[in-house]
Design a protein around this motif. Sequence first.
Motif, PDB file in Angstrom:
ATOM      1  N   PHE A   1      27.994 -28.272  79.581  1.00  0.00           N
ATOM      2  CA  PHE A   1      29.072 -27.594  79.912  1.00  0.00           C
ATOM      3  C   PHE A   1      29.337 -26.316  79.108  1.00  0.00           C
ATOM      4  N   LEU A   2      29.163 -26.533  77.619  1.00  0.00           N
ATOM      5  CA  LEU A   2      29.259 -25.528  76.812  1.00  0.00           C
ATOM      6  C   LEU A   2      28.624 -24.491  76.943  1.00  0.00           C
ATOM      7  N   ASN A   3      27.062 -24.523  77.208  1.00  0.00           N
ATOM      8  CA  ASN A   3      26.376 -23.498  77.682  1.00  0.00           C
ATOM      9  C   ASN A   3      26.892 -22.594  78.877  1.00  0.00           C
ATOM     10  N   LEU A   4      27.336 -23.388  79.912  1.00  0.00           N
ATOM     11  CA  LEU A   4      27.924 -22.638  81.158  1.00  0.00           C
ATOM     12  C   LEU A   4      29.152 -21.764  80.684  1.00  0.00           C
ATOM     13  N   PHE A   5      30.077 -22.517  79.639  1.00  0.00           N
ATOM     14  CA  PHE A   5      31.187 -22.054  79.241  1.00  0.00           C
ATOM     15  C   PHE A   5      31.075 -20.531  78.650  1.00  0.00           C
ATOM     16  N   VAL A   6      29.915 -20.631  77.594  1.00  0.00           N
ATOM     17  CA  VAL A   6      29.810 -19.568  76.814  1.00  0.00           C
ATOM     18  C   VAL A   6      29.209 -18.211  77.863  1.00  0.00           C
ATOM     19  N   SER A   7      28.349 -18.547  78.744  1.00  0.00           N
ATOM     20  CA  SER A   7      27.578 -17.858  79.685  1.00  0.00           C
ATOM     21  C   SER A   7      28.791 -17.115  80.475  1.00  0.00           C
ATOM     22  N   LEU A   8      29.549 -17.783  81.190  1.00  0.00           N
ATOM     23  CA  LEU A   8      30.505 -17.358  82.225  1.00  0.00           C
ATOM     24  C   LEU A   8      31.622 -16.471  81.397  1.00  0.00           C
ATOM     25  N   ASN A   9      31.679 -16.834  80.016  1.00  0.00           N
ATOM     26  CA  ASN A   9      32.877 -16.037  79.436  1.00  0.00           C
ATOM     27  C   ASN A   9      32.260 -14.605  78.944  1.00  0.00           C
TER      28      ASN A   9
ATOM     29  N   PHE B   1      23.741  -6.908  82.490  1.00  0.00           N
ATOM     30  CA  PHE B   1      24.067  -8.212  82.001  1.00  0.00           C
ATOM     31  C   PHE B   1      22.949  -8.776  81.421  1.00  0.00           C
ATOM     32  N   ASN B   2      21.840  -8.361  81.818  1.00  0.00           N
ATOM     33  CA  ASN B   2      20.386  -9.046  81.521  1.00  0.00           C
ATOM     34  C   ASN B   2      19.722  -8.516  79.988  1.00  0.00           C
ATOM     35  N   THR B   3      20.484  -7.465  79.729  1.00  0.00           N
ATOM     36  CA  THR B   3      20.566  -6.874  78.285  1.00  0.00           C
ATOM     37  C   THR B   3      21.553  -7.306  77.380  1.00  0.00           C
ATOM     38  N   LEU B   4      22.751  -7.191  77.710  1.00  0.00           N
ATOM     39  CA  LEU B   4      23.690  -7.554  76.722  1.00  0.00           C
ATOM     40  C   LEU B   4      24.035  -8.821  76.505  1.00  0.00           C
ATOM     41  N   ILE B   5      23.871  -9.833  77.443  1.00  0.00           N
ATOM     42  CA  ILE B   5      24.140 -11.317  77.356  1.00  0.00           C
ATOM     43  C   ILE B   5      23.141 -12.002  76.303  1.00  0.00           C
ATOM     44  N   PRO B   6      21.706 -11.672  76.549  1.00  0.00           N
ATOM     45  CA  PRO B   6      20.941 -12.243  75.500  1.00  0.00           C
ATOM     46  C   PRO B   6      21.280 -11.517  74.016  1.00  0.00           C
ATOM     47  N   TRP B   7      21.601 -10.442  74.160  1.00  0.00           N
ATOM     48  CA  TRP B   7      21.808  -9.894  72.677  1.00  0.00           C
ATOM     49  C   TRP B   7      23.109 -10.414  72.293  1.00  0.00           C
ATOM     50  N   ILE B   8      24.128 -10.469  72.738  1.00  0.00           N
ATOM     51  CA  ILE B   8      25.292 -11.033  72.233  1.00  0.00           C
ATOM     52  C   ILE B   8      25.237 -12.645  71.908  1.00  0.00           C
ATOM     53  N   THR B   9      24.701 -13.287  72.878  1.00  0.00           N
ATOM     54  CA  THR B   9      24.337 -14.703  72.569  1.00  0.00           C
ATOM     55  C   THR B   9      23.455 -14.973  71.239  1.00  0.00           C
ATOM     56  N   SER B  10      22.444 -14.169  71.225  1.00  0.00           N
ATOM     57  CA  SER B  10      21.466 -14.191  69.984  1.00  0.00           C
ATOM     58  C   SER B  10      22.313 -13.916  68.725  1.00  0.00           C
ATOM     59  N   GLU B  11      23.135 -12.701  68.600  1.00  0.00           N
ATOM     60  CA  GLU B  11      24.031 -12.489  67.371  1.00  0.00           C
ATOM     61  C   GLU B  11      25.059 -13.662  67.282  1.00  0.00           C
ATOM     62  N   MET B  12      25.785 -14.397  68.117  1.00  0.00           N
ATOM     63  CA  MET B  12      26.662 -15.457  67.990  1.00  0.00           C
ATOM     64  C   MET B  12      25.610 -16.649  67.174  1.00  0.00           C
ATOM     65  N   ALA B  13      24.803 -16.907  68.123  1.00  0.00           N
ATOM     66  CA  ALA B  13      23.831 -18.134  67.559  1.00  0.00           C
ATOM     67  C   ALA B  13      23.464 -17.849  66.232  1.00  0.00           C
ATOM     68  N   GLY B  14      22.857 -16.646  65.821  1.00  0.00           N
ATOM     69  CA  GLY B  14      22.484 -16.348  64.485  1.00  0.00           C
ATOM     70  C   GLY B  14      23.534 -16.728  63.555  1.00  0.00           C
ATOM     71  N   PHE B  15      24.876 -16.408  63.808  1.00  0.00           N
ATOM     72  CA  PHE B  15      26.096 -16.648  62.870  1.00  0.00           C
ATOM     73  C   PHE B  15      25.958 -17.958  62.805  1.00  0.00           C
ATOM     74  N   TYR B  16      26.160 -18.837  63.708  1.00  0.00           N
ATOM     75  CA  TYR B  16      26.213 -20.249  63.511  1.00  0.00           C
ATOM     76  C   TYR B  16      25.127 -21.112  63.153  1.00  0.00           C
ATOM     77  N   TYR B  17      23.743 -20.180  63.214  1.00  0.00           N
ATOM     78  CA  TYR B  17      22.724 -20.798  62.577  1.00  0.00           C
ATOM     79  C   TYR B  17      22.929 -20.857  60.929  1.00  0.00           C
ATOM     80  N   TYR B  18      23.586 -19.812  60.739  1.00  0.00           N
ATOM     81  CA  TYR B  18      24.005 -19.445  59.151  1.00  0.00           C
ATOM     82  C   TYR B  18      25.004 -20.627  58.787  1.00  0.00           C
TER      83      TYR B  18
END
Length: 217
Positions: free
Chosen positions: A128-136, A196-213
């Motif tokens: 659910f959270l994966n879909l929530f992030v993607s759709l937003n 979408f195919n360019t920006l969504i993976p980039w934004i997702t990667s940046e947010m994930a990097g923050f939370y990995y830290y």
Amino acid sequence: MENFLAYSLQDLPYVIVTLLIAFTIHELAHAWVALLFGDDTAKNEGRITFNPLKHIDPIGFIFVIIAGFGWAKPTPVNTYKMKHRRVGSVVVSLAGPVSNLLLAFVGMGFYFLFLQMDIGYSQIILHFLNLFVSLNLILFIFNLLPLPPLDGYQILSEFLPLKWRLKVQAYENYALLFFLILVITPLSRYTISPIFNTLIPWITSEMAGFYYYIFQI
């Protein structure tokens, strides 16, 4: 029946919940920021509320489920009531998409939180959270496209010289048709989809990097 839907039947409940939240917060953000700049139009129509029924357009909602795109009830804004009309108009227009970006960011945080927890139904929650992030993120990027009737067009129009703005406004109806063609025809594969195919993976990667830290994973 599933062939007529943009999402699988298994994902449909998650999509509906996500859209109820995303559309409500998006339109509420427009209304609240407009009030901050002195425009009480949306407030007087009861739009500063977390009640989805005040923000959801039934037809637009059904379109999202069937076609993959749709709309909520536009938040009424009167820029001439604002203290700083041009700045207010831009910030109010930005408020909706930015609220979806913030929802995606918060959703990603919960995703990483539940990723660390060994609880029942965790896989369902993570899905659910994966879909929530993607759709937003889709709503964030989609609404910033500089095409009427999207927020990105309202922002762009404020930076155009008056004579250009008047010329563009004369073609708004045609631009809306052009927008629909881009969205619902195969042209979207070569126009909107690459964005979408360019920006969504980039934004997702940046947010994930923050939370990995943050979570030291």
